[in-house]
Design an enzyme around this catalytic site. Sequence first.
Site, PDB file in Angstrom:
ATOM      1  CG  ASP A  13      -1.619  -1.023   0.811  1.00 16.55           C
ATOM      2  OD1 ASP A  13      -1.993  -1.993   0.201  1.00 16.55           O
ATOM      3  OD2 ASP A  13      -1.976  -1.784   2.639  1.00 16.55           O
ATOM      4  CD  GLU A  14       4.677  -0.444  -0.215  1.00 16.68           C
ATOM      5  OE1 GLU A  14       4.188  -0.595  -1.270  1.00 16.68           O
ATOM      6  OE2 GLU A  14       4.996  -1.310   0.638  1.00 16.68           O
ATOM      7  CE  LYS A  16       1.793  -2.154  -4.055  1.00 15.98           C
ATOM      8  NZ  LYS A  16       2.170  -2.016  -3.042  1.00 15.98           N
ATOM      9  N   GLY A  17       0.402   1.800  -7.584  1.00 17.43           N
ATOM     10  CA  GLY A  17      -0.543   2.099  -8.635  1.00 17.43           C
ATOM     11  C   GLY A  17      -0.831   3.539  -9.251  1.00 17.43           C
ATOM     12  CB  ALA A  39      -2.650  -6.978  -5.299  1.00 14.29           C
ATOM     13  N   GLY A  40      -4.362  -4.412  -3.371  1.00 13.09           N
ATOM     14  CA  GLY A  40      -5.555  -3.168  -3.817  1.00 13.09           C
ATOM     15  C   GLY A  40      -4.814  -2.144  -4.472  1.00 13.09           C
ATOM     16  CG  HIS A  41      -2.378  -2.040  -6.690  1.00 16.63           C
ATOM     17  ND1 HIS A  41      -0.978  -2.524  -7.955  1.00 16.63           N
ATOM     18  CD2 HIS A  41      -1.723  -2.847  -6.104  1.00 16.63           C
ATOM     19  CE1 HIS A  41      -0.444  -3.443  -6.958  1.00 16.63           C
ATOM     20  NE2 HIS A  41      -0.767  -3.217  -6.341  1.00 16.63           N
ATOM     21  CB  THR A 130      -6.088 -10.528   1.722  1.00 12.46           C
ATOM     22  OG1 THR A 130      -6.216 -11.525   0.710  1.00 12.46           O
ATOM     23  CG2 THR A 130      -5.358  -9.509   1.388  1.00 12.46           C
ATOM     24  CD  GLN A 226       0.572  -8.915  -2.643  1.00  5.30           C
ATOM     25  OE1 GLN A 226       1.411  -9.483  -3.485  1.00  5.30           O
ATOM     26  NE2 GLN A 226      -0.151  -8.966  -2.908  1.00  5.30           N
ATOM     27  CB  THR A 301      -7.270  -1.124  -1.404  1.00  2.72           C
ATOM     28  OG1 THR A 301      -6.497  -0.020  -0.921  1.00  2.72           O
ATOM     29  CG2 THR A 301      -8.322  -0.633  -2.571  1.00  2.72           C
ATOM     30  CB  SER A 415       3.576  11.755  -4.267  1.00  4.02           C
ATOM     31  OG  SER A 415       1.762  11.981  -4.105  1.00  4.02           O
TER      32      SER A 415
HETATM   33  P1  GDP Z   1      -0.901   0.132  -3.060  1.00  9.72           P
HETATM   34  O1  GDP Z   1      -1.502  -1.228  -2.734  1.00  9.72           O
HETATM   35  O2  GDP Z   1       0.247   0.301  -3.230  1.00  9.72           O
HETATM   36  O3  GDP Z   1      -1.164   0.629  -4.707  1.00  9.72           O
HETATM   37  O4  GDP Z   1      -1.329   1.515  -2.734  1.00  9.72           O
HETATM   38  P2  GDP Z   1      -3.515   1.484  -2.562  1.00  9.72           P
HETATM   39  O5  GDP Z   1      -3.722   2.156  -3.342  1.00  9.72           O
HETATM   40  O6  GDP Z   1      -3.514   0.066  -1.518  1.00  9.72           O
HETATM   41  O7  GDP Z   1      -2.974   2.872  -1.358  1.00  9.72           O
HETATM   42  C1  GDP Z   1      -2.416   3.824  -1.440  1.00  9.72           C
HETATM   43  C2  GDP Z   1      -3.685   5.148  -0.955  1.00  9.72           C
HETATM   44  O8  GDP Z   1      -2.902   6.422  -0.869  1.00  9.72           O
HETATM   45  C3  GDP Z   1      -4.693   5.380  -1.785  1.00  9.72           C
HETATM   46  O9  GDP Z   1      -5.248   5.363  -1.600  1.00  9.72           O
HETATM   47  C4  GDP Z   1      -4.753   6.443  -2.899  1.00  9.72           C
HETATM   48  O10 GDP Z   1      -4.908   7.265  -3.582  1.00  9.72           O
HETATM   49  C5  GDP Z   1      -3.213   7.141  -2.168  1.00  9.72           C
HETATM   50  N1  GDP Z   1      -2.667   8.340  -1.819  1.00  9.72           N
HETATM   51  C6  GDP Z   1      -1.488   8.326  -3.593  1.00  9.72           C
HETATM   52  N2  GDP Z   1      -0.176   9.075  -2.879  1.00  9.72           N
HETATM   53  C7  GDP Z   1      -0.856  10.199  -2.128  1.00  9.72           C
HETATM   54  C8  GDP Z   1      -0.507  11.252  -1.248  1.00  9.72           C
HETATM   55  O11 GDP Z   1       0.858  11.226  -1.898  1.00  9.72           O
HETATM   56  N3  GDP Z   1      -0.799  11.663  -0.750  1.00  9.72           N
HETATM   57  C9  GDP Z   1      -1.939  10.850  -0.413  1.00  9.72           C
HETATM   58  N4  GDP Z   1      -2.386  11.960   0.800  1.00  9.72           N
HETATM   59  N5  GDP Z   1      -2.943   9.978  -0.467  1.00  9.72           N
HETATM   60  C10 GDP Z   1      -2.026   9.335  -1.602  1.00  9.72           C
HETATM   61  P1  IMO Z   2      -0.665  -4.251  -2.482  1.00 12.95           P
HETATM   62  O1  IMO Z   2      -0.392  -4.357  -3.319  1.00 12.95           O
HETATM   63  C1  IMO Z   2      -0.872  -4.653   2.167  1.00 12.95           C
HETATM   64  C2  IMO Z   2      -0.421  -9.196   3.883  1.00 12.95           C
HETATM   65  C3  IMO Z   2      -2.173  -9.086   4.042  1.00 12.95           C
HETATM   66  C4  IMO Z   2      -1.554 -10.161   5.615  1.00 12.95           C
HETATM   67  C5  IMO Z   2      -0.513 -10.945   4.440  1.00 12.95           C
HETATM   68  C6  IMO Z   2      -1.033 -12.031   3.964  1.00 12.95           C
HETATM   69  O2  IMO Z   2      -2.026  -3.033  -2.085  1.00 12.95           O
HETATM   70  O3  IMO Z   2       0.428  -3.762  -1.768  1.00 12.95           O
HETATM   71  P2  IMO Z   2      -2.321 -13.052   1.501  1.00 12.95           P
HETATM   72  O4  IMO Z   2      -3.848 -12.649   1.541  1.00 12.95           O
HETATM   73  O5  IMO Z   2      -0.939 -12.114   0.944  1.00 12.95           O
HETATM   74  O6  IMO Z   2      -1.962 -14.305   1.862  1.00 12.95           O
HETATM   75  O7  IMO Z   2      -2.156 -12.211   3.071  1.00 12.95           O
HETATM   76  O8  IMO Z   2      -0.103 -10.075   3.539  1.00 12.95           O
HETATM   77  N1  IMO Z   2      -1.200  -8.356   2.201  1.00 12.95           N
HETATM   78  C7  IMO Z   2      -0.967  -6.905   1.599  1.00 12.95           C
HETATM   79  N2  IMO Z   2      -0.761  -5.697   2.733  1.00 12.95           N
HETATM   80  N3  IMO Z   2      -1.040  -4.621   1.107  1.00 12.95           N
HETATM   81  C8  IMO Z   2      -1.572  -5.119  -0.150  1.00 12.95           C
HETATM   82  O9  IMO Z   2      -1.092  -5.526  -1.606  1.00 12.95           O
HETATM   83  C9  IMO Z   2      -1.452  -6.841   0.800  1.00 12.95           C
HETATM   84  N4  IMO Z   2      -1.441  -8.017  -0.371  1.00 12.95           N
HETATM   85  C10 IMO Z   2      -1.138  -8.969   1.288  1.00 12.95           C
HETATM   86  O10 IMO Z   2      -2.813  -8.466   5.170  1.00 12.95           O
HETATM   87  O11 IMO Z   2      -1.271  -9.692   6.032  1.00 12.95           O
HETATM   88 MG    MG Z   3      -2.543  -1.774  -1.932  1.00 11.01          MG
END
Ligand code: GDP
Ligand code: IMO
Ligand code: MG
Length: 432
Positions: A13-14, A16-17, A39-41, A130, A226, A301, A415
């Site tokens: 959840d850094e 990446k999406g 994953a949830g991007h 998940t 991840q 996500t 960002s």
């Molecule tokens: P991913 O799994 O690495 O793609 O990340 P996620 O989408 O799960 O989580 C990142 C969250 O941060 C999303 O809700 C984005 O819309 C949001 N986001 C992305 N960049 C920024 C930023 O610079 N600031 C803030 N406040 N939110 C951001």
């Molecule tokens: P994105 O791509 C954050 C975590 C789960 C759990 C562990 C194992 O959006 O960054 P799993 O269902 O993969 O066997 O669960 O990994 N996990 C994530 N945490 N972002 C994700 O994906 C994750 N995908 C799995 O919460 O701790």
């Molecule tokens: Mg995510």
Amino acid sequence: MPATCVIGLQWGDEAKGKLVDLLTLQHDIVVRYQGGANAGHTVVAGDQTYKLSLIPSGILNPAVQSVIAGGVVINPPSCLAEIDGLVERGIQVTKNLMISDRAHVIFPWHMAEDRALDSSVSSGENIGTTQRGIGPCYRDKVGRAHAIRLGDLYREGIEQRIERIVEAKNRTLASMSDNFEPLNAATIAEEYLGYAERLKPFVADTTSYLLDAAEGDKRILFEGAQGALLDIDHGTFPYVTSSNSSGVGVSSGSGVPGRYITKVLGVIKAYSTRVGGGPFPTEQDNDTGQHLRDRGNEYGTVTRRPRRCGWFDAVAVRYTARLSGVDSLAVMLLDVLAALPEIQICTAYEIDGQRVTDFPSHVDDLRRAKPIYETLPGWQQEITGVRSIEDLPANARKYLDRISELVGRPVDVVSVGPDREQTMFSKTSNLR
Ligand code: GDP
Ligand code: IMO
Ligand code: MG
């Protein structure tokens, strides 16, 4: 030709999406190569927000070929639902999506096993998966006997294979949970052959396709899922996911050798989050953590679980940046720190009285690790409207410089909000 990788360096959840969506413009092909619908991007495009799970974030650009490579595990109904959802919103998903016939298929027994297994982890604390069947599907892939790949669904004898697997799975699952309803092989076979028919136009040998592309003049973007600390081999085992989510997984998941990769971008949050169980040395289970969760909207996500929040951990990220062969960093969500008078960075751990800067290989040592913090002054002003790194408040720039110094990599991207426009590239970055 250049191939770029976007790799999360923390626990996922850094953002990446968001980054993949931005970099898509300079690429011909975007590839997801590991993980699955865990994953949830999130991609914010104007007034539209897209939550992508299995489909590469490149799909929003119709000129780009999106590829789901063989290292991914596919749950056909959720993949189809995601495709349908995008089409309903006017996104083109036709010839521009390709799914590997080598990808392993997640079946209902994998979900049932995921639910039953997660409450019986031998080390006590639940992994908190998940529950998407990811671990059990990868386990069957490595075990081979009970594995089915997407390409198998189009071959003769698949109904009989499903029947044999269901027989075995019913026995195992009955022993794992008291009120288990046996699965019906014929129903599952019929259902999955239906999904296979619908997925057929997308299914291809993506390995050959990507090798041709790498050897030719195509620009490939690899989208990690991840984060590196969740890597099955190099992460905080057993509190990890079941694939190689650090940079080391790109080649095994896609079939493209490392020699074609010319740039690795490590994505980090300006602080840390984690969803699920496992040690998290810099966790702030207090008002600071709640402040980060509120400001950063830190709720999963995929599962909507509140994310655990804490300070930036330079010990962990220095490790994952090295492990993933990172060239430069993208620091995301910097705006979330705006109101804090002071910001802490973990520069080392204290484990049993010793100062440690190498990330521990055993989870028990990580559990005992006490973070040694350095305190930096905050900037206490909103930065969501800033559009160039030079225009950031001096204390925000100092914070970025210190992260860069501790991790040992330059910062190429910053960002300050979810929108595409809220992204700044360093003058020396060749990403734009
Ligand atoms: P991913 O799994 O690495 O793609 O990340 P996620 O989408 O799960 O989580 C990142 C969250 O941060 C999303 O809700 C984005 O819309 C949001 N986001 C992305 N960049 C920024 C930023 O610079 N600031 C803030 N406040 N939110 C951001
Ligand atoms: P994105 O791509 C954050 C975590 C789960 C759990 C562990 C194992 O959006 O960054 P799993 O269902 O993969 O066997 O669960 O990994 N996990 C994530 N945490 N972002 C994700 O994906 C994750 N995908 C799995 O919460 O701790
Ligand atoms: Mg995510």
